[in-house]
Motif scaffolding. Structure first.
Motif, PDB file in Angstrom:
ATOM      1  N   ILE A 435      38.844  42.495  45.410  1.00 50.03           N
ATOM      2  CA  ILE A 435      38.970  41.416  46.934  1.00 50.03           C
ATOM      3  C   ILE A 435      37.928  40.704  46.883  1.00 50.03           C
ATOM      4  O   ILE A 435      38.424  40.085  47.864  1.00 50.03           O
ATOM      5  CB  ILE A 435      39.140  42.935  48.398  1.00 50.03           C
ATOM      6  N   LYS A 436      36.623  40.891  46.910  1.00 45.93           N
ATOM      7  CA  LYS A 436      35.856  39.721  47.354  1.00 45.93           C
ATOM      8  C   LYS A 436      36.174  38.991  46.174  1.00 45.93           C
ATOM      9  O   LYS A 436      35.617  37.543  46.449  1.00 45.93           O
ATOM     10  CB  LYS A 436      33.995  40.072  46.897  1.00 45.93           C
ATOM     11  N   TYR A 437      36.772  39.059  45.327  1.00 48.71           N
ATOM     12  CA  TYR A 437      36.929  37.783  44.453  1.00 48.71           C
ATOM     13  C   TYR A 437      38.197  37.379  44.682  1.00 48.71           C
ATOM     14  O   TYR A 437      38.208  36.429  44.801  1.00 48.71           O
ATOM     15  CB  TYR A 437      37.335  38.573  42.703  1.00 48.71           C
ATOM     16  N   ILE A 438      38.699  38.546  45.386  1.00 48.90           N
ATOM     17  CA  ILE A 438      40.639  37.495  45.275  1.00 48.90           C
ATOM     18  C   ILE A 438      39.831  36.513  46.699  1.00 48.90           C
ATOM     19  O   ILE A 438      40.245  35.050  46.446  1.00 48.90           O
ATOM     20  CB  ILE A 438      40.973  38.206  46.131  1.00 48.90           C
ATOM     21  N   LEU A 439      39.040  36.318  48.236  1.00 46.60           N
ATOM     22  CA  LEU A 439      38.741  35.896  48.741  1.00 46.60           C
ATOM     23  C   LEU A 439      38.036  34.631  48.341  1.00 46.60           C
ATOM     24  O   LEU A 439      38.445  34.121  49.307  1.00 46.60           O
ATOM     25  CB  LEU A 439      38.178  36.680  50.260  1.00 46.60           C
ATOM     26  N   SER A 440      37.041  34.932  47.445  1.00 46.48           N
ATOM     27  CA  SER A 440      35.998  33.532  46.852  1.00 46.48           C
ATOM     28  C   SER A 440      36.269  32.886  45.974  1.00 46.48           C
ATOM     29  O   SER A 440      36.299  31.571  45.496  1.00 46.48           O
ATOM     30  CB  SER A 440      35.109  34.351  46.224  1.00 46.48           C
ATOM     31  N   ASN A 441      38.334  33.427  45.308  1.00 49.31           N
ATOM     32  CA  ASN A 441      38.953  32.985  44.799  1.00 49.31           C
ATOM     33  C   ASN A 441      39.840  32.411  44.239  1.00 49.31           C
ATOM     34  O   ASN A 441      41.259  33.240  43.885  1.00 49.31           O
ATOM     35  CB  ASN A 441      38.742  33.488  43.026  1.00 49.31           C
ATOM     36  N   PRO A 442      40.480  32.626  45.766  1.00 45.08           N
ATOM     37  CA  PRO A 442      41.778  32.115  46.014  1.00 45.08           C
ATOM     38  C   PRO A 442      42.677  31.423  45.418  1.00 45.08           C
ATOM     39  O   PRO A 442      44.097  31.886  44.840  1.00 45.08           O
ATOM     40  CB  PRO A 442      42.756  31.542  47.917  1.00 45.08           C
ATOM     41  N   ILE A 443      42.323  30.094  44.597  1.00 44.58           N
ATOM     42  CA  ILE A 443      43.381  29.581  43.544  1.00 44.58           C
ATOM     43  C   ILE A 443      43.250  30.296  42.541  1.00 44.58           C
ATOM     44  O   ILE A 443      44.520  30.440  41.635  1.00 44.58           O
ATOM     45  CB  ILE A 443      42.770  27.495  42.960  1.00 44.58           C
ATOM     46  N   GLU A 444      42.157  30.533  42.108  1.00 45.53           N
ATOM     47  CA  GLU A 444      42.283  31.351  40.286  1.00 45.53           C
ATOM     48  C   GLU A 444      43.447  32.829  40.693  1.00 45.53           C
ATOM     49  O   GLU A 444      44.014  32.231  39.786  1.00 45.53           O
ATOM     50  CB  GLU A 444      40.510  31.907  39.883  1.00 45.53           C
ATOM     51  N   TYR A 445      42.910  33.418  41.609  1.00 42.06           N
ATOM     52  CA  TYR A 445      44.371  34.472  42.087  1.00 42.06           C
ATOM     53  C   TYR A 445      45.401  33.769  41.941  1.00 42.06           C
ATOM     54  O   TYR A 445      46.690  34.933  41.517  1.00 42.06           O
ATOM     55  CB  TYR A 445      43.665  35.328  42.697  1.00 42.06           C
ATOM     56  N   SER A 446      45.842  33.160  42.750  1.00 39.51           N
ATOM     57  CA  SER A 446      47.128  32.497  42.896  1.00 39.51           C
ATOM     58  C   SER A 446      47.774  32.502  41.438  1.00 39.51           C
ATOM     59  O   SER A 446      48.736  33.047  41.231  1.00 39.51           O
ATOM     60  CB  SER A 446      47.109  31.284  43.831  1.00 39.51           C
ATOM     61  N   GLY A 447      46.451  31.521  40.924  1.00 41.78           N
ATOM     62  CA  GLY A 447      47.482  30.917  39.346  1.00 41.78           C
ATOM     63  C   GLY A 447      47.784  32.536  38.616  1.00 41.78           C
ATOM     64  O   GLY A 447      48.531  32.653  37.653  1.00 41.78           O
ATOM     65  N   THR A 448      46.958  33.535  38.526  1.00 45.87           N
ATOM     66  CA  THR A 448      47.327  34.927  38.239  1.00 45.87           C
ATOM     67  C   THR A 448      48.321  35.334  38.335  1.00 45.87           C
ATOM     68  O   THR A 448      48.573  35.772  37.619  1.00 45.87           O
ATOM     69  CB  THR A 448      46.028  35.805  38.510  1.00 45.87           C
ATOM     70  N   LEU A 449      48.403  35.358  39.511  1.00 44.11           N
ATOM     71  CA  LEU A 449      49.437  35.516  40.403  1.00 44.11           C
ATOM     72  C   LEU A 449      51.318  35.190  39.861  1.00 44.11           C
ATOM     73  O   LEU A 449      51.699  35.619  39.875  1.00 44.11           O
ATOM     74  CB  LEU A 449      49.966  35.642  41.898  1.00 44.11           C
TER      75      LEU A 449
END
Length: 588
Positions: A435-449
């Motif tokens: 969760i901390k990773y997603i909140l800190s890296n929203p753009i990277e997670y959006s790309g993964t999603l």
């Protein structure tokens, strides 16, 4: 329509009392009091018994709605018996055909297939019996196929499901997470007497042996010895070992399986016959839910029947699973909603509002993250309400149920923290850090999603939720099933054009949000921290969204000269052929 004859209340009370007395006797017969049973368990069973024998007969007799339903049910059964008696020649003919089908199946296996495959097989014999009865049932329902699609569906689904249960492996690791589903079902069944048989624990612990057997590392004789020990331990009723699984909020989905286990104990069935019976109760529950969902619709019945008979769904509805519960209840909830859209001249009734919300509440409870799919219900056309008061009540109930479901998975996270995640995802899984990773890296997670969804929603992988049979492999028919669904989206519809842009848009939005939430939930609980992939998000999670998606993509008002009766028979026959063909490999 003939008038329903009212039954004398005294007679009804006596009959219901006798029936409940028998059921309570069987329920108590299923209890096994051991050193682990407490006075609370005995008190609990005692209260249930008293309620069943005294309160239920009174409620069924003196509550008008229940009493009227019983009168109608009995009247219908009496009329059916009278019809069979009046047409005794036809009844006798059908009975003879039924007997001939069974005899032919036995002879077919004994004379032909036993020689081809070097030995007689009960599994193949069950398959041939099921196939013969299925063909007979479809032919028998041919004249009323479109008028009573729900009957055609129920006949096909029950026959195929029971056939698969009889030919399926008598061990775990057959479908996704069936070991967990079995453990939770047993835990719910055993909650009354607080007694777990050693055999149930041994069966749960037989997973490694089942895997080794399927991989060829364990001979049939060695694996049979393990299962024979399970049966022996069950016959001895040994209870000196305990094995766990707490009953959580998802327990409601295991009610059918638990009922089957209790029934098996009450009837003194063997361990494996009880196991089969629990799967039969699961199947019957699914068929009932889909039967009423199809019946509720004005059009789109054949479309729903085809989706309900798809291989993956039927496979899970005939196995130790709880997906059938989520799919069945949410589909029935959508049927209540869609039927209101199909009957625009009829005002909304409170009982339909209540039933629709109960269906979504029960269906989403095991997987509360699906709560967002209720968003479309807020777009019920304004002209459906009797007045503003009813509209306010409707919105209040919808929002209340959705918030309750949302809180059932949010509150535990907020109170207890997300924790380390599902251990099956590996040692690198940590929900808190994810969760901390997603909140800190929203753009990277959006790309993964987005990269994940590109493949997850690709129809090239539709076999994962159309014809997959989990650990049993893949079946045929994915492409034809998709084409059949695509065709029925337009030809199995009303003849008048219906405009509902806001309803369609709201559903597509809610479905998209739901898929994103499900994927994110698996990324948090099942995937290594910071990974550029999403693990554990299986395509079968799309199945509760499939029917409403297909319905809202399609449009009404397409004129066609297709014979609707032939369309229903053909569609059900095609789906039946796929599932029967796909189960053939399990008959060896």
């Amino acid at each position: 329509m003939s008038e329903v004859k009212m039954i004398n209340k005294r007679k009804k009370l006596i009959v219901t009392f006798i029936i409940m007395l028998i059921l309570v006797f069987l329920f108590n017969r299923a209890m096994y009091w051991s050193e682990f049973s407490t006075w609370k368990n005995k008190l609990f069973v005692g209260v249930i018994s008293i309620f069943g024998v005294i309160c239920i007969p009174l409620l069924l007799t003196y509550i008008k709605a229940a009493s009227d339903y019983i009168d109608t049910f009995i009247a219908n059964k009496i009329n059916q018996i009278k019809y069979l008696a009046a047409h005794w020649k036809k009844t006798l003919l059908f009975t003879c055909i039924f007997a001939i089908i069974i005899a032919a199946a036995v002879l077919l296996e004994k004379i032909i297939f036993s020689r081809i495959y070097d030995g007689y097989s009960n599994l193949r014999m069950y398959f041939f019996v099921g196939t013969g009865i299925l063909i007979f049932a479809i032919v028998l329902c041919g004249k009323i196929a479109y008028k009573r699609v729900e009957v055609l569906f129920a006949a096909a689904a029950l026959i195929m499901g029971l056939t698969y249960i009889m030919v399926s492996p008598r061990h775990l690791l057959v479908t996704w997470d069936d070991e967990t589903h079995y453990l939770r079902s047993v835990s719910l069944a055993d909650v009354f007497d607080n007694t777990k048989f050693n055999a149930e624990g041994l069966f749960y612990d037989s997973q490694p042996a089942a895997y080794m057997y399927t991989q060829g590392d364990l001979t049939q004789e060695e694996f049979k010895a393990i299962l024979d020990n399970v049966e022996y331990q069950y016959e001895q009723k040994r209870t000196d070992n305990r094995f766990g699984s707490e009953v959580g909020k998802e327990f409601v989905a295991y009610t059918p399986a638990a009922i089957g286990i209790i029934m098996g104990k009450a009837l003194r069935l063997s361990f494996f016959h009880t196991f089969l019976l629990s799967k039969m109760v699961i199947l019957c529950t699914y068929v009932l839910l889909m039967y009423f969902a199809i019946k509720k619709l004005k059009n789109g019945k054949v479309l729903l029947a085809v989706i309900g008979l798809s291989t993956t769904t039927m496979f899970m509805a005939s196995s130790m699973s709880y997906d059938f519960w989520v799919i069945g209840f949410t589909t029935l909830g959508y049927s209540f909603f869609i039927s209101e859209l199909q009957n625009r001249d009829k005002k909304l009734e409170y009982r339909n509002i209540i039933m629709m919300n109960i269906c979504f509440l029960l269906g989403i409870a095991p997987k509360a993250i699906y709560f967002v799919i209720m968003f479309v219900l807020l777009f019920m056309p304004v002209d459906k309400f009797k007045d503003k008061k009813q509209r306010r009540i409707y919105y209040s109930i919808i929002v209340g149920v959705a918030i309750f479901l949302m809180m059932t998975f949010l509150l535990p996270m907020l109170i207890n923290s997300p924790g380390t995640g599902d251990s099956r995802g590996g040692s690198d899984v940590n929900s808190t850090e994810q969760i901390k990773y997603i909140l800190s890296n929203p753009i990277e997670y959006s790309g993964t999603l987005l990269n994940f969804l590109k493949d997850y929603l690709n129809l090239d992988y539709a076999s994962e939720f159309i014809s997959s049979m989990a650990y049993m492999g893949y079946g045929i028919g994915t492409a034809i099933t998709l084409m059949l669904i695509a065709a029925l989206m337009y030809i199995d519809r009303g003849e008048e054009k219906v405009r509902m842009p806001y309803v369609r848009a709201s559903y597509f939005f809610s479905a998209a949000v739901c898929v994103v939430l499900v994927a994110t939930a698996l990324y948090i609980s099942f995937t290594a921290v910071g990974a550029d992939y999403i693990a554990g998000c299986q395509p079968r999670y799309l199945l509760p969204l499939l029917f409403p998606m297909a319905y809202f993509i399609g449009v009404d008002g397409v004129t066609t000269k297709i014979n609707k009766n032939a369309m229903a028979v053909a569609a059900v026959s095609i789906m039946s052929y796929f599932f029967m063909n796909n189960m053939w490999a399990t008959c060896f």
